[in-house]
Design a protein around this motif. Structure first.
Motif, PDB file in Angstrom:
ATOM      1  N   PRO A   1       0.857  -1.049   0.224  1.00 49.34           N
ATOM      2  CA  PRO A   1       0.153   0.041  -0.358  1.00 49.34           C
ATOM      3  C   PRO A   1       1.163   1.470   0.202  1.00 49.34           C
ATOM      4  O   PRO A   1       1.845   1.331   1.219  1.00 49.34           O
ATOM      5  CB  PRO A   1      -1.359  -0.313   1.619  1.00 49.34           C
ATOM      6  N   LEU A   2       0.721   2.318  -0.524  1.00 48.44           N
ATOM      7  CA  LEU A   2       1.362   3.375  -1.377  1.00 48.44           C
ATOM      8  C   LEU A   2       0.851   4.287  -0.507  1.00 48.44           C
ATOM      9  O   LEU A   2      -0.700   4.778  -0.185  1.00 48.44           O
ATOM     10  CB  LEU A   2       2.100   3.694  -1.869  1.00 48.44           C
ATOM     11  N   GLN A   3       1.617   5.297   0.561  1.00 48.48           N
ATOM     12  CA  GLN A   3       0.901   6.449   1.153  1.00 48.48           C
ATOM     13  C   GLN A   3       1.091   7.988   0.440  1.00 48.48           C
ATOM     14  O   GLN A   3       0.981   6.987  -1.168  1.00 48.48           O
ATOM     15  CB  GLN A   3       1.430   7.203   2.351  1.00 48.48           C
ATOM     16  N   ARG A   4       0.501   8.585  -0.063  1.00 49.84           N
ATOM     17  CA  ARG A   4       0.958  10.107  -0.618  1.00 49.84           C
ATOM     18  C   ARG A   4       2.257  10.832  -1.202  1.00 49.84           C
ATOM     19  O   ARG A   4       2.715  10.643  -0.344  1.00 49.84           O
ATOM     20  CB  ARG A   4       0.004  11.073  -0.534  1.00 49.84           C
ATOM     21  N   PRO A   5       2.905  10.285  -1.727  1.00 52.82           N
ATOM     22  CA  PRO A   5       4.103   9.934  -1.773  1.00 52.82           C
ATOM     23  C   PRO A   5       4.626  11.636  -2.623  1.00 52.82           C
ATOM     24  O   PRO A   5       3.357  12.303  -3.031  1.00 52.82           O
ATOM     25  CB  PRO A   5       4.418   8.766  -3.203  1.00 52.82           C
ATOM     26  N   ASN A   6       5.840  11.822  -2.271  1.00 54.22           N
ATOM     27  CA  ASN A   6       6.311  13.038  -2.977  1.00 54.22           C
ATOM     28  C   ASN A   6       6.922  12.455  -4.394  1.00 54.22           C
ATOM     29  O   ASN A   6       7.805  12.057  -4.352  1.00 54.22           O
ATOM     30  CB  ASN A   6       7.275  13.960  -2.328  1.00 54.22           C
ATOM     31  N   CYS A   7       5.792  12.768  -5.522  1.00 51.95           N
ATOM     32  CA  CYS A   7       6.362  11.924  -6.976  1.00 51.95           C
ATOM     33  C   CYS A   7       6.686  13.105  -7.796  1.00 51.95           C
ATOM     34  O   CYS A   7       5.952  13.640  -7.833  1.00 51.95           O
ATOM     35  CB  CYS A   7       5.368  10.705  -6.883  1.00 51.95           C
ATOM     36  N   LYS A   8       7.083  12.453  -8.882  1.00 51.13           N
ATOM     37  CA  LYS A   8       7.395  13.115 -10.209  1.00 51.13           C
ATOM     38  C   LYS A   8       6.060  13.298 -10.867  1.00 51.13           C
ATOM     39  O   LYS A   8       5.358  12.959 -10.248  1.00 51.13           O
ATOM     40  CB  LYS A   8       8.372  12.361 -10.931  1.00 51.13           C
ATOM     41  N   SER A   9       6.335  14.098 -11.650  1.00 49.35           N
ATOM     42  CA  SER A   9       4.673  14.360 -11.832  1.00 49.35           C
ATOM     43  C   SER A   9       4.287  13.326 -12.915  1.00 49.35           C
ATOM     44  O   SER A   9       3.082  13.557 -13.555  1.00 49.35           O
ATOM     45  CB  SER A   9       4.610  15.951 -12.942  1.00 49.35           C
ATOM     46  N   ARG A  10       5.378  12.553 -13.298  1.00 52.87           N
ATOM     47  CA  ARG A  10       4.886  11.214 -14.418  1.00 52.87           C
ATOM     48  C   ARG A  10       5.118   9.924 -13.831  1.00 52.87           C
ATOM     49  O   ARG A  10       4.752   8.942 -14.548  1.00 52.87           O
ATOM     50  CB  ARG A  10       5.860  11.769 -15.984  1.00 52.87           C
ATOM     51  N   SER A  11       4.724   9.754 -12.309  1.00 64.74           N
ATOM     52  CA  SER A  11       4.928   8.693 -11.968  1.00 64.74           C
ATOM     53  C   SER A  11       4.186   8.155 -11.635  1.00 64.74           C
ATOM     54  O   SER A  11       2.115   8.661 -11.898  1.00 64.74           O
ATOM     55  CB  SER A  11       5.293   9.526 -10.397  1.00 64.74           C
ATOM     56  N   ILE A  12       3.713   6.686 -11.087  1.00 66.24           N
ATOM     57  CA  ILE A  12       2.165   6.329 -10.697  1.00 66.24           C
ATOM     58  C   ILE A  12       1.546   6.751  -9.718  1.00 66.24           C
ATOM     59  O   ILE A  12       0.127   7.054  -9.942  1.00 66.24           O
ATOM     60  CB  ILE A  12       2.525   4.843 -10.036  1.00 66.24           C
ATOM     61  N   GLY A  13       2.193   7.340  -8.757  1.00 67.29           N
ATOM     62  CA  GLY A  13       2.008   8.086  -7.835  1.00 67.29           C
ATOM     63  C   GLY A  13       1.479   9.250  -8.432  1.00 67.29           C
ATOM     64  O   GLY A  13      -0.019   9.430  -7.516  1.00 67.29           O
ATOM     65  N   ALA A  14       1.278  10.127  -9.274  1.00 69.24           N
ATOM     66  CA  ALA A  14       0.745  11.163  -9.626  1.00 69.24           C
ATOM     67  C   ALA A  14      -0.476  11.026 -10.683  1.00 69.24           C
ATOM     68  O   ALA A  14      -1.573  11.616 -10.229  1.00 69.24           O
ATOM     69  CB  ALA A  14       1.947  11.383 -10.906  1.00 69.24           C
TER      70      ALA A  14
END
Length: 193
Positions: free
Chosen positions: A125-138
């Motif tokens: 499970p992933l939390q709100r990551p600090n992620c790149k704008s084209r990442s899975i998180g974004a």
């Protein structure tokens, strides 16, 4: 003595479930699961092994399909909106060109193998990551924001789950799991009445 509502890193620290050092913006295939808060069945019903989406479920499906309009460097593969969650495979590419070697092999075979591959049942499970704008998180964050705006309320859990798909065998198992998820709803770990 009153409790402080201020942030205390010793108490409020959240552990990241992300794979340490992995770049979630690199080309590849990712199995994503996003759940409704408290696993409430807000998106539809399973009737005779098929999902019958309600108004909210249809919005979720529309927003999922719109991901490629907002993120042109990704391709959507198999997905299913269930009564209280969504499963989907997202492929990240580079510069809008398919960067996955042999991706033509990453299509589900016709079989009834609906068991997840070893290790996938423990995907992270992933939390709100600090992620790149084209990442899975974004992409997941953008999807959640889009549905929240259309619902005028947030229905999603804070976390989402991801699994990096590393080979065709794993892809086949996950794709078949997604395709057959409505038929197997009663055995699903997210099943609630």
């Amino acid at each position: 003595m009153t409790k402080s509502k201020h942030y205390n890193p010793n108490i409020h620290h959240r552990h990241s479930f992300r794979l340490k050092g992995y770049d979630y913006s690199q080309a590849g295939l990712y199995f994503i699961t996003i759940c409704v808060q408290n696993h409430r069945c807000l998106l539809g019903k399973i009737i005779d092994g098929k999902i019958e989406l309600n108004e909210y479920g249809k919005i979720v499906e529309e927003c999922w399909l719109e991901i490629t309009q907002h993120y042109p460097d990704c391709i959507l593969h198999e997905f299913v909106v269930m009564p209280n969650h969504l499963h989907g495979i997202i492929e990240l590419t580079k510069n809008g060109v398919n960067a996955t070697v042999g991706v033509e092999n990453f299509r589900p075979h016709e079989n009834n193998d609906t068991q997840l591959p070893v290790g996938v049942e423990n995907f992270r499970p992933l939390q709100r990551p600090n992620c790149k704008s084209r990442s899975i998180g974004a992409i997941v964050r953008g999807f959640k924001i889009g549905t929240t705006k259309r619902f005028h309320a947030s229905i999603w859990q804070r976390y989402y789950w991801e699994h990096i798909i590393r080979n065709n065998d794993v892809y086949q198992r996950i794709a078949n799991y997604i395709i057959h998820n409505p038929v197997n709803w009663g055995k699903d770990k997210f099943y609630t009445r």
